[in-house]
Design a protein around this motif. Structure first.
Motif, PDB file in Angstrom:
ATOM      1  N   ASN A 115       0.803  -1.218   0.000  1.00 35.73           N
ATOM      2  CA  ASN A 115       0.000   0.000   0.000  1.00 35.73           C
ATOM      3  C   ASN A 115       0.842   1.277   0.000  1.00 35.73           C
ATOM      4  OD1 ASN A 115       1.050   0.007   2.554  1.00 35.73           O
ATOM      5  ND2 ASN A 115      -0.901  -0.366   3.604  1.00 35.73           N
ATOM      6  N   GLY A 116       2.141   1.139  -0.299  1.00 33.42           N
ATOM      7  CA  GLY A 116       3.016   2.300  -0.339  1.00 33.42           C
ATOM      8  C   GLY A 116       3.732   2.587   0.957  1.00 33.42           C
ATOM      9  N   GLN A 117       3.376   1.883   2.026  1.00 30.70           N
ATOM     10  CA  GLN A 117       4.021   2.060   3.321  1.00 30.70           C
ATOM     11  C   GLN A 117       4.830   0.809   3.653  1.00 30.70           C
ATOM     12  OE1 GLN A 117       0.892   2.885   6.108  1.00 30.70           O
ATOM     13  NE2 GLN A 117       0.307   4.805   5.131  1.00 30.70           N
ATOM     14  N   ASP A 118       6.055   1.025   4.165  1.00 30.52           N
ATOM     15  CA  ASP A 118       6.918  -0.108   4.516  1.00 30.52           C
ATOM     16  C   ASP A 118       7.050  -1.074   3.338  1.00 30.52           C
ATOM     17  OD1 ASP A 118       8.508  -1.871   5.993  1.00 30.52           O
ATOM     18  OD2 ASP A 118       6.766  -2.958   6.775  1.00 30.52           O
ATOM     19  N   MET A 119       7.404  -0.539   2.196  1.00 24.53           N
ATOM     20  CA  MET A 119       7.490  -1.362   0.982  1.00 24.53           C
ATOM     21  C   MET A 119       8.578  -2.418   1.114  1.00 24.53           C
ATOM     22  SD  MET A 119       5.270  -0.312  -1.359  1.00 24.53           S
ATOM     23  CE  MET A 119       5.978  -0.691  -2.959  1.00 24.53           C
ATOM     24  N   GLN A 120       8.263  -3.624   0.656  1.00 26.40           N
ATOM     25  CA  GLN A 120       9.214  -4.736   0.709  1.00 26.40           C
ATOM     26  C   GLN A 120       9.173  -5.493  -0.606  1.00 26.40           C
ATOM     27  OE1 GLN A 120       8.584  -7.372   4.020  1.00 26.40           O
ATOM     28  NE2 GLN A 120       8.234  -5.706   5.483  1.00 26.40           N
ATOM     29  N   ALA A 121      10.276  -6.138  -0.924  1.00 27.30           N
ATOM     30  CA  ALA A 121      10.269  -7.092  -2.033  1.00 27.30           C
ATOM     31  C   ALA A 121       9.454  -8.302  -1.599  1.00 27.30           C
ATOM     32  CB  ALA A 121      11.692  -7.514  -2.376  1.00 27.30           C
ATOM     33  N   GLY A 122       8.846  -8.956  -2.556  1.00 26.68           N
ATOM     34  CA  GLY A 122       8.030 -10.117  -2.237  1.00 26.68           C
ATOM     35  C   GLY A 122       8.169 -11.202  -3.284  1.00 26.68           C
ATOM     36  N   PHE A 123       7.471 -12.293  -3.055  1.00 27.58           N
ATOM     37  CA  PHE A 123       7.411 -13.372  -4.035  1.00 27.58           C
ATOM     38  C   PHE A 123       6.174 -14.211  -3.757  1.00 27.58           C
ATOM     39  CE2 PHE A 123       9.713 -15.204  -0.492  1.00 27.58           C
ATOM     40  CZ  PHE A 123       9.253 -16.513  -0.412  1.00 27.58           C
ATOM     41  N   LEU A 124       5.806 -15.028  -4.719  1.00 28.45           N
ATOM     42  CA  LEU A 124       4.639 -15.899  -4.618  1.00 28.45           C
ATOM     43  C   LEU A 124       5.063 -17.340  -4.831  1.00 28.45           C
ATOM     44  CD1 LEU A 124       2.264 -13.751  -6.836  1.00 28.45           C
ATOM     45  CD2 LEU A 124       1.966 -14.098  -4.389  1.00 28.45           C
ATOM     46  N   MET A 125       4.387 -18.240  -4.141  1.00 30.82           N
ATOM     47  CA  MET A 125       4.577 -19.670  -4.383  1.00 30.82           C
ATOM     48  C   MET A 125       3.249 -20.225  -4.897  1.00 30.82           C
ATOM     49  SD  MET A 125       5.288 -22.806  -1.730  1.00 30.82           S
ATOM     50  CE  MET A 125       6.889 -22.235  -1.185  1.00 30.82           C
ATOM     51  N   PHE A 126       3.276 -20.812  -6.089  1.00 26.06           N
ATOM     52  CA  PHE A 126       2.071 -21.360  -6.707  1.00 26.06           C
ATOM     53  C   PHE A 126       2.117 -22.888  -6.711  1.00 26.06           C
ATOM     54  CE2 PHE A 126       2.246 -17.130  -8.691  1.00 26.06           C
ATOM     55  CZ  PHE A 126       0.930 -16.716  -8.545  1.00 26.06           C
ATOM     56  N   LEU A 127       0.970 -23.496  -6.442  1.00 25.30           N
ATOM     57  CA  LEU A 127       0.810 -24.952  -6.536  1.00 25.30           C
ATOM     58  C   LEU A 127      -0.434 -25.227  -7.375  1.00 25.30           C
ATOM     59  CD1 LEU A 127       1.833 -27.769  -5.536  1.00 25.30           C
ATOM     60  CD2 LEU A 127       0.074 -27.591  -3.760  1.00 25.30           C
ATOM     61  N   PRO A 128      -0.314 -25.988  -8.465  1.00 26.07           N
ATOM     62  CA  PRO A 128      -1.471 -26.213  -9.336  1.00 26.07           C
ATOM     63  C   PRO A 128      -2.445 -27.235  -8.755  1.00 26.07           C
ATOM     64  CG  PRO A 128       0.391 -27.470 -10.130  1.00 26.07           C
ATOM     65  CD  PRO A 128       0.895 -26.661  -8.965  1.00 26.07           C
ATOM     66  N   VAL A 129      -3.677 -27.126  -9.165  1.00 25.78           N
ATOM     67  CA  VAL A 129      -4.679 -28.144  -8.841  1.00 25.78           C
ATOM     68  C   VAL A 129      -5.426 -28.446 -10.138  1.00 25.78           C
ATOM     69  CG1 VAL A 129      -6.384 -26.397  -8.154  1.00 25.78           C
ATOM     70  CG2 VAL A 129      -6.627 -28.762  -7.369  1.00 25.78           C
ATOM     71  N   TYR A 130      -5.679 -29.745 -10.370  1.00 21.16           N
ATOM     72  CA  TYR A 130      -6.314 -30.179 -11.612  1.00 21.16           C
ATOM     73  C   TYR A 130      -7.749 -30.612 -11.331  1.00 21.16           C
ATOM     74  CZ  TYR A 130      -1.402 -30.137 -12.816  1.00 21.16           C
ATOM     75  OH  TYR A 130      -0.098 -29.734 -12.991  1.00 21.16           O
ATOM     76  N   ARG A 131      -8.541 -30.705 -12.377  1.00 22.43           N
ATOM     77  CA  ARG A 131      -9.953 -31.066 -12.217  1.00 22.43           C
ATOM     78  C   ARG A 131     -10.066 -32.423 -11.534  1.00 22.43           C
ATOM     79  NH1 ARG A 131      -9.816 -29.095 -17.614  1.00 22.43           N
ATOM     80  NH2 ARG A 131     -10.691 -26.976 -17.740  1.00 22.43           N
ATOM     81  N   ARG A 132     -11.022 -32.518 -10.652  1.00 28.02           N
ATOM     82  CA  ARG A 132     -11.208 -33.748  -9.880  1.00 28.02           C
ATOM     83  C   ARG A 132     -11.404 -34.934 -10.815  1.00 28.02           C
ATOM     84  NH1 ARG A 132     -13.902 -29.623  -7.490  1.00 28.02           N
ATOM     85  NH2 ARG A 132     -13.456 -29.178  -5.285  1.00 28.02           N
ATOM     86  N   GLY A 133     -10.603 -35.956 -10.600  1.00 24.27           N
ATOM     87  CA  GLY A 133     -10.718 -37.171 -11.391  1.00 24.27           C
ATOM     88  C   GLY A 133     -10.067 -37.119 -12.756  1.00 24.27           C
TER      89      GLY A 133
END
Length: 353
Positions: free
Chosen positions: A196-214
């Motif tokens: 939000n513009g305050q205390d700005m930090q570098a970040g990252f995301l961790m993604f895990l896929p999920v597939y249609r059931r069955g």
């Protein structure tokens, strides 16, 4: 009998012998000090290396913990006929992510939505308790991966609701890699949408896929055809590292870079005032780790606080004992040479008389 020449020679010996003994003794003292110094530095280097290994291992373990959390969320999702917002919120709350996994900004789910299914997706989310929900950025695209659920739903995380991960080239590359590998994958360094513009930090995301059931997902083609969405954990780097480092980093400096490039642009994290403190450190080490498919380069270095704790007692003892013995031996040598010269002088006088 001693003559004048002999007396003169002994006077020369008397004059220089104490200094020669002092020089030799001080040289031996220096060698003893050097050995003690090397030993104490080596002992502290062992402690430095041990701390580096502990911190590196803690980073690996922490990322692995979050990966397991995402696997747990995916398993919960696959066991539901259709996940509702309150079910997702209840499950994440039960995990106690904020309490047991500090450093995580939030855990989210982004389903794969076709352009044809976009209106129905938006209506469903608005009915579930998000009346202002919409896919961002606006505009029509072949498909979307909007953040539909995120917990905890605080002020920061509310900013990311509806954001289409496929609209960002870096996020798109990461989720597609996760989809193709059927594995958790970490993004490159980025600025989270939660900022939000305050205390700005570098970040990252961790993604895990999920597939249609069955549906099959044993092959690359099957995974690409049957992808249902992605679970993700978002991290603010400084918050994450503050919990990982704790007391193990006391007296140490650390910089973490995304990928193999060491630059200000790739720097994800740095301990306070690290740029000033890492000038000519006593110890430093560069290493690289692989975290969920992403390379991080790390630079460790000792700070004056750590270096000042080195045990120098053996060095002080060597200097004190060696210096004292050097002076004592020199004084004794001077006394012996002086007495010997006097004897020679007396003998020469008697002989002349």
């Amino acid at each position: 009998m001693p003559d004048v020449a002999t007396t003169d020679r002994w006077q020369e010996i008397e004059r220089y012998s104490p200094w020669l003994v002092l020089a030799i003794s001080l040289a031996i003292t220096f060698l003893l000090w050097q050995h003690a110094h090397r030993s104490s530095v080596q002992e502290q280097k062992i402690e430095f290396d041990s701390r580096v290994n502990v911190i590196t291992d803690r980073i690996h373990r922490r990322i692995a913990y979050y990966e397991q959390v995402l696997h747990g969320v995916r398993a919960f999702y696959l066991n539901q006929h259709e996940m509702e917002l309150n079910e997702f919120s209840g499950y994440i709350a039960a995990l106690g992510v904020e309490e047991h996994f500090p450093g995580t900004q939030g855990i989210s789910f982004a389903p794969l939505v076709s352009d044809a299914g976009k209106p129905a997706h938006i209506r469903m989310l608005r009915r579930s308790g998000l009346p202002d929900y919409d896919i961002k950025p606006a505009g029509r695209r072949p498909s979307y991966a909007p953040v539909a659920f995120i917990e905890p739903l605080n002020e920061r995380n509310a900013r990311v609701l509806g954001f289409d991960n496929l609209s960002s080239p870096s996020r798109k590359a990461t989720i597609e890699l996760a989809r193709d590998r059927n594995a958790a994958v970490i993004s490159e360094k980025l600025v989270l949408k939660q900022e939000n513009g305050q205390d700005m930090q570098a970040g990252f995301l961790m993604f895990l896929p999920v597939y249609r059931r069955g549906a099959e997902h044993d092959t690359l083609a099957a995974r690409q055809a049957n992808i249902d969405g992605w679970f993700a954990a978002s991290f603010r780097m400084a918050n994450l590292m503050a919990d990982v480092l704790d007391e193990h980093a006391e007296g140490l400096g650390l910089e973490v870079f995304d990928g193999g490039e060491i630059s200000g642009q790739s720097r994800m994290f740095a301990t306070p005032d690290s740029m000033q403190q890492k000038v000519s450190p006593l110890f430093q080490e560069a290493t690289a780790i692989n975290v969920a498919g992403r390379k991080w380069s790390m630079q460790f270095f000792s700070l004056p606080e750590f270096e000042g704790k080195r045990d120098t007692s053996a060095e002080r003892n060597a200097v004190l004992a060696g210096g004292t013995m050097s002076l004592l031996l020199s004084f004794i040598t001077w006394l012996l040479m002086r007495d010997r010269t006097r004897v020679i002088q007396t003998t020469a006088t008697i002989t002349r008389e």
